[in-house]
Scaffold this motif. Structure first.
Motif, mmCIF file in Angstrom:
data_model
loop_
_atom_site.group_PDB
_atom_site.id
_atom_site.type_symbol
_atom_site.label_atom_id
_atom_site.label_comp_id
_atom_site.label_asym_id
_atom_site.label_seq_id
_atom_site.Cartn_x
_atom_site.Cartn_y
_atom_site.Cartn_z
ATOM 1 N N THR A 91 0.831 -1.208 0.000
ATOM 2 C CA THR A 91 0.000 0.000 0.000
ATOM 3 C C THR A 91 0.864 1.257 0.000
ATOM 4 O O THR A 91 0.604 2.212 -0.753
ATOM 5 C CB THR A 91 -0.930 0.009 1.225
ATOM 6 O OG1 THR A 91 -1.780 -1.143 1.164
ATOM 7 C CG2 THR A 91 -1.791 1.265 1.253
ATOM 8 N N MET A 92 1.898 1.267 0.806
ATOM 9 C CA MET A 92 2.750 2.448 0.894
ATOM 10 C C MET A 92 3.504 2.695 -0.406
ATOM 11 O O MET A 92 3.664 3.839 -0.838
ATOM 12 C CB MET A 92 3.729 2.302 2.062
ATOM 13 C CG MET A 92 3.050 2.369 3.427
ATOM 14 S SD MET A 92 4.222 2.583 4.798
ATOM 15 C CE MET A 92 5.219 1.120 4.623
ATOM 16 N N LEU A 93 3.956 1.630 -1.070
ATOM 17 C CA LEU A 93 4.634 1.797 -2.353
ATOM 18 C C LEU A 93 3.657 2.299 -3.417
ATOM 19 O O LEU A 93 3.978 3.196 -4.205
ATOM 20 C CB LEU A 93 5.271 0.482 -2.797
ATOM 21 C CG LEU A 93 6.553 0.055 -2.065
ATOM 22 C CD1 LEU A 93 6.928 -1.377 -2.435
ATOM 23 C CD2 LEU A 93 7.715 1.002 -2.412
ATOM 24 N N ASN A 94 2.473 1.718 -3.441
ATOM 25 C CA ASN A 94 1.483 2.124 -4.442
ATOM 26 C C ASN A 94 1.053 3.578 -4.273
ATOM 27 O O ASN A 94 0.762 4.274 -5.249
ATOM 28 C CB ASN A 94 0.259 1.211 -4.361
ATOM 29 C CG ASN A 94 0.483 -0.130 -5.045
ATOM 30 O OD1 ASN A 94 1.135 -0.202 -6.083
ATOM 31 N ND2 ASN A 94 -0.044 -1.189 -4.464
ATOM 32 N N LYS A 95 1.035 4.062 -3.041
ATOM 33 C CA LYS A 95 0.623 5.443 -2.771
ATOM 34 C C LYS A 95 1.789 6.425 -2.803
ATOM 35 O O LYS A 95 1.574 7.633 -2.632
ATOM 36 C CB LYS A 95 -0.075 5.512 -1.411
ATOM 37 C CG LYS A 95 -1.431 4.820 -1.385
ATOM 38 C CD LYS A 95 -2.116 4.999 -0.040
ATOM 39 C CE LYS A 95 -3.513 4.398 -0.040
ATOM 40 N NZ LYS A 95 -4.191 4.575 1.277
ATOM 41 N N GLY A 96 3.004 5.909 -3.009
ATOM 42 C CA GLY A 96 4.161 6.793 -3.055
ATOM 43 C C GLY A 96 4.599 7.308 -1.698
ATOM 44 O O GLY A 96 5.349 8.283 -1.606
ATOM 45 N N VAL A 97 4.152 6.650 -0.636
ATOM 46 C CA VAL A 97 4.552 7.046 0.720
ATOM 47 C C VAL A 97 6.030 6.755 0.940
ATOM 48 O O VAL A 97 6.714 7.476 1.675
ATOM 49 C CB VAL A 97 3.689 6.318 1.775
ATOM 50 C CG1 VAL A 97 4.177 6.618 3.191
ATOM 51 C CG2 VAL A 97 2.227 6.709 1.610
ATOM 52 N N ILE A 98 6.531 5.691 0.322
ATOM 53 C CA ILE A 98 7.945 5.325 0.424
ATOM 54 C C ILE A 98 8.531 5.117 -0.961
ATOM 55 O O ILE A 98 7.810 4.861 -1.930
ATOM 56 C CB ILE A 98 8.133 4.045 1.269
ATOM 57 C CG1 ILE A 98 7.282 2.890 0.712
ATOM 58 C CG2 ILE A 98 7.819 4.318 2.737
ATOM 59 C CD1 ILE A 98 7.500 1.564 1.429
ATOM 60 N N ASP A 99 9.870 5.241 -1.035
ATOM 61 C CA ASP A 99 10.587 5.041 -2.296
ATOM 62 C C ASP A 99 11.214 3.660 -2.395
ATOM 63 O O ASP A 99 11.765 3.297 -3.442
ATOM 64 C CB ASP A 99 11.703 6.087 -2.427
ATOM 65 C CG ASP A 99 11.165 7.506 -2.356
ATOM 66 O OD1 ASP A 99 10.333 7.857 -3.205
ATOM 67 O OD2 ASP A 99 11.578 8.260 -1.443
ATOM 68 N N GLY A 100 11.149 2.904 -1.305
ATOM 69 C CA GLY A 100 11.758 1.592 -1.310
ATOM 70 C C GLY A 100 11.742 0.992 0.081
ATOM 71 O O GLY A 100 11.104 1.522 1.002
ATOM 72 N N VAL A 101 12.458 -0.121 0.226
ATOM 73 C CA VAL A 101 12.383 -0.895 1.465
ATOM 74 C C VAL A 101 13.752 -1.452 1.848
ATOM 75 O O VAL A 101 14.628 -1.650 1.002
ATOM 76 C CB VAL A 101 11.397 -2.074 1.312
ATOM 77 C CG1 VAL A 101 9.988 -1.586 1.048
ATOM 78 C CG2 VAL A 101 11.841 -3.023 0.198
ATOM 79 N N LEU A 102 13.905 -1.721 3.130
ATOM 80 C CA LEU A 102 14.974 -2.587 3.621
ATOM 81 C C LEU A 102 14.319 -3.938 3.894
ATOM 82 O O LEU A 102 13.444 -4.043 4.751
ATOM 83 C CB LEU A 102 15.596 -2.038 4.909
ATOM 84 C CG LEU A 102 16.239 -0.651 4.870
ATOM 85 C CD1 LEU A 102 16.957 -0.364 6.185
ATOM 86 C CD2 LEU A 102 17.206 -0.515 3.702
ATOM 87 N N LEU A 103 14.745 -4.956 3.145
ATOM 88 C CA LEU A 103 14.034 -6.233 3.194
ATOM 89 C C LEU A 103 14.905 -7.318 2.557
ATOM 90 O O LEU A 103 15.640 -7.036 1.606
ATOM 91 C CB LEU A 103 12.725 -6.105 2.404
ATOM 92 C CG LEU A 103 11.559 -7.002 2.772
ATOM 93 C CD1 LEU A 103 10.993 -6.632 4.142
ATOM 94 C CD2 LEU A 103 10.459 -6.888 1.721
ATOM 95 N N PRO A 104 14.821 -8.562 3.019
ATOM 96 C CA PRO A 104 15.501 -9.653 2.316
ATOM 97 C C PRO A 104 14.716 -10.057 1.067
ATOM 98 O O PRO A 104 13.535 -9.711 0.918
ATOM 99 C CB PRO A 104 15.532 -10.780 3.350
ATOM 100 C CG PRO A 104 14.343 -10.523 4.201
ATOM 101 C CD PRO A 104 14.193 -9.027 4.259
#
Length: 343
Positions: free
Chosen positions: A196-209
């Motif tokens: 949801t956050m990526l689709n809404k542009g709330v974040i530009d990316g993630v820290l994730l495996p």
């Protein structure tokens, strides 16, 4: 005569019930977690673990698994659900409840980890030295880590300067330590909110495996995957807690406790760590299949990044310290424990 027979049967049944050894009782345990059934955490670890326990108990322990928060609540509430006896077992992240498990957070601090197999073994030593009191309200089945988080972003990152202005999701405060150090903005959230956050542009990316990306289609939304040159290619890690309600465990007969013990902590740490190493490849392959880009920040820039992040690490460890607990010393001890198992 018929009534006498009925009374006799009832009496014999009562005597038989009283005579049954404690070990003959059946137990049903409810396990709750937030991942989808197809996610590696469920399919490759929790479900096989439950099947193993059921088999080794001769079917006397039954485990019902409820994925994707089917019993209600949110991922940060899982620690309370098992502590309060709402459920019997949970799989969760202590980092979802910031500052509740400060000694555990030390083990998530950047530039500590090499890989999941090493960390899964090292954290058993760390638990024995630092975490027993922190988990006194739980029966700990296992603490371990994933294979550590890389950066997956909407644009390439090849230098310290490239982080400036980015908003990146992190699962825990330790990820925020790294992101603030490099000039990015940390956004904390459970993995269930990332899409949801990526689709809404709330974040530009993630820290994730890589392993969790296909389950939440994250590799379809961010197409640049970034690691660091050197012996610690990932940004940091998250500690996972596999916890059982303490009273529920204490209520088990000795032979069933032994089944649980045989499938807890050091007895399953290497299995969990190796599993998390193996499940990275399918996630990486899913990203490759979409033509995503993979890049490594070069050594010279990694040196700058380490220098930039060091003050934030020092500040974080100072915040985690408590009377009787020196977080900086614990961090140094954890580094030594990781080194012990690194080959």
């Amino acid at each position: 005569m018929k009534m006498k027979r009925i009374l006799l049967v009832a009496a014999l049944g009562a005597i038989a019930a009283i005579s049954l050894p404690a070990g003959a009782q059946d137990v049903t345990l409810r396990m709750h977690h937030f991942s989808p059934p197809k996610a590696p955490q469920h399919a490759r670890f929790m479900a096989p673990w439950a099947q193993k326990v059921e088999k080794e108990s001769g079917g006397r322990i039954k485990i019902q698994i409820f994925p994707t928060m089917q019993l209600g609540g949110t991922p940060p509430q899982l620690a309370d659900q098992v502590k309060d006896g709402v459920v019997d077992i949970v799989w969760t992240l202590p980092g979802y409840t910031a500052d509740r498990f400060p000694r555990t957070e030390v083990f998530e601090t950047p530039f500590l980890h090499t890989n999941a197999l090493v960390s899964a073994q090292a954290i058993q030593d760390y638990y024995d030295k630092y975490l027993v009191e922190e988990y006194k309200d739980y029966h700990v089945l296992l603490l371990y880590t994933h294979d550590s988080a890389l950066i997956s972003a909407s644009r390439p990152i090849m230098s310290l300067a490239d982080f400036k202005g980015l908003k990146l999701r992190t699962a825990n405060r330790a990820g925020g330590v790294f992101l603030r150090g490099v000039g990015a903005t940390p956004v904390g959230s459970p993995v269930t909110e990332i899409q949801t956050m990526l689709n809404k542009g709330v974040i530009d990316g993630v820290l994730l495996p890589y392993e969790i990306m296909p389950a939440f289609k994250i590799h379809e939304l961010v197409h640049n995957h970034i690691t660091l040159a050197g012996p610690q290619p990932r940004i940091g890690t998250s500690v996972f807690a596999f916890l059982m309600n303490k009273k529920r465990y204490d209520s088990l007969p000795p032979d069933l406790k032994k089944v649980i013990d045989n499938n807890s902590r050091r007895n399953i740490a290497q299995w969990a760590g190796q599993t998390w190493r193996e499940v990275e490849e399918p996630g990486m392959n899913a990203a490759k299949a979409l033509g995503n880009k993979f890049m490594t920040i070069p050594d010279a820039e990694v040196a700058k990044i380490r220098t930039a992040v060091k003050p934030e690490i020092d500040k974080f460890l100072a915040e985690l310290s408590r009377p009787g607990f020196d977080a900086a010393k614990a961090y140094a001890d954890a580094q030594a424990m990781v080194a012990k198992y690194t080959k």
